[in-house]
Design a protein around this motif. Structure first.
Motif, PDB file in Angstrom:
ATOM      1  N   SER A  44       0.834  -1.213   0.000  1.00 23.85           N
ATOM      2  CA  SER A  44       0.000   0.000   0.000  1.00 23.85           C
ATOM      3  C   SER A  44       0.869   1.263   0.000  1.00 23.85           C
ATOM      4  O   SER A  44       0.490   2.279  -0.593  1.00 23.85           O
ATOM      5  N   HIS A  45       2.044   1.195   0.628  1.00 21.12           N
ATOM      6  CA  HIS A  45       2.940   2.355   0.565  1.00 21.12           C
ATOM      7  C   HIS A  45       3.524   2.521  -0.835  1.00 21.12           C
ATOM      8  O   HIS A  45       3.693   3.646  -1.321  1.00 21.12           O
ATOM      9  N   ASP A  48       0.911   4.201  -2.879  1.00 17.30           N
ATOM     10  CA  ASP A  48       0.886   5.655  -2.616  1.00 17.30           C
ATOM     11  C   ASP A  48       1.928   6.361  -3.480  1.00 17.30           C
ATOM     12  O   ASP A  48       1.662   7.391  -4.088  1.00 17.30           O
ATOM     13  N   ARG A  49       3.126   5.796  -3.539  1.00 19.07           N
ATOM     14  CA  ARG A  49       4.202   6.433  -4.329  1.00 19.07           C
ATOM     15  C   ARG A  49       3.896   6.382  -5.818  1.00 19.07           C
ATOM     16  O   ARG A  49       4.093   7.357  -6.538  1.00 19.07           O
ATOM     17  N   GLU A  52       1.367   8.920  -6.972  1.00 18.50           N
ATOM     18  CA  GLU A  52       1.813  10.319  -7.013  1.00 18.50           C
ATOM     19  C   GLU A  52       2.142  10.754  -8.438  1.00 18.50           C
ATOM     20  O   GLU A  52       2.104  11.931  -8.765  1.00 18.50           O
ATOM     21  N   ASN A  71      -6.183   0.053   3.847  1.00 21.44           N
ATOM     22  CA  ASN A  71      -4.867   0.604   3.509  1.00 21.44           C
ATOM     23  C   ASN A  71      -4.888   1.387   2.194  1.00 21.44           C
ATOM     24  O   ASN A  71      -3.967   2.124   1.895  1.00 21.44           O
ATOM     25  N   LEU A  72      -5.953   1.164   1.426  1.00 18.31           N
ATOM     26  CA  LEU A  72      -6.017   1.779   0.090  1.00 18.31           C
ATOM     27  C   LEU A  72      -7.205   2.726  -0.029  1.00 18.31           C
ATOM     28  O   LEU A  72      -7.536   3.165  -1.119  1.00 18.31           O
ATOM     29  N   LYS A  74      -7.864   5.715   0.460  1.00 21.04           N
ATOM     30  CA  LYS A  74      -7.777   7.037  -0.157  1.00 21.04           C
ATOM     31  C   LYS A  74      -7.752   6.968  -1.678  1.00 21.04           C
ATOM     32  O   LYS A  74      -7.963   7.969  -2.347  1.00 21.04           O
ATOM     33  N   TRP A  75      -7.497   5.792  -2.237  1.00 24.94           N
ATOM     34  CA  TRP A  75      -7.439   5.671  -3.702  1.00 24.94           C
ATOM     35  C   TRP A  75      -8.680   5.041  -4.295  1.00 24.94           C
ATOM     36  O   TRP A  75      -8.883   5.096  -5.509  1.00 24.94           O
TER      37      TRP A  75
END
Ligand SMILES: O=C(O)[C@H]1O[C@H](OP(=O)(O)OP(=O)(O)OC[C@H]2O[C@@H](n3ccc(=O)[nH]c3=O)[C@H](O)[C@@H]2O)[C@H](O)[C@@H](O)[C@@H]1O
Length: 183
Positions: A44-45, A48-49, A52, A71-72, A74-75
């Motif tokens: 999940s990190h 995030d990257r 971006e 964990n996801l 926000k997407w």
């Protein structure tokens, strides 16, 4: 008829070239990236990257064995993001440019819960992802921890190190499964 020497030298079949569309303006501005195990901690990190970069489209395939949609969150609903409930031991037909293959139970309590399933995830799951990468001409990155070397006798372990794994130990479903994929 006996194969001549050049046939023998060329017996390793090269993967297909990526579609010419891959080099068109559309594809350059939309890199489609598959992250297996993308609902987990590292996955999940990574998502995030990757998100971006506005040129990336990210697809996560995860069976939520240890990961979570949370964990996801926000997407979810983002036009460049897609979440698929999928077990990598089943084949996945999808057009992508890159694959980050992270789907595997990482913690001992989870990978020892069902050792046969862990081996299937490591071996069949990774073969499925390698097959997909070959079919669509995608680049693939396979991750794992140095735990796959077992109880190593050398530190740090160079690429040439074979490891020191107990093949009948309780951790072997993870160690042996992951290490076999380096062949
Ligand atoms: O350091 C490591 O050894 C591990 O690092 C990460 O694992 P991590 O993010 O720490 O662990 P989790 O948070 O449990 O993530 C694993 C993800 O894979 C998913 N998974 C697990 C098992 C499975 O069969 N399929 C599948 O999609 C889980 O649901 C989860 O989302 C990688 O995802 C692992 O492949 C790697 O083995």
């Amino acid at each position: 008829m006996a194969a001549n020497s050049s046939d023998r030298e060329n017996h390793t079949k090269q993967p297909p070239l990526p579609s010419p569309l891959r080099f068109s303006k559309f594809y350059q501005s939309n890199m489609r990236i598959l992250v297996t195990g993308g609902a987990g901690f590292i996955g999940s990190h990574l998502v995030d990257r990757l998100m971006e970069n506005e040129k990336n489209e990210v697809i996560v395939a995860d069976n939520y064995f240890t990961g979570s949609k949370d964990n996801l969150k926000k997407w979810i609903g983002h036009p460049r993001f897609e979440l698929i409930r999928h077990d990598v031991t089943e084949s996945l037909m999808i057009e992508v440019d890159q694959i980050y293959h992270l789907a595997c139970p990482a913690s001992p309590i989870f990978y020892k819960y069902n050792p046969v399933k862990t081996i299937k995830t490591n071996v069949i799951g990774t073969l499925n992802m390698l097959g997909l990468a070959k079919r669509v001409g995608a680049r693939i990155l396979l991750t794992s921890t140095s735990e796959v070397y077992g109880d190593p006798l050398e530190h740090p372990q160079p690429e040439s190190y074979w490891g020191n794994v107990n093949p009948i130990g309780v951790r072997s479903c993870y160690d042996e499964g992951s290490v076999s994929l380096r062949l």
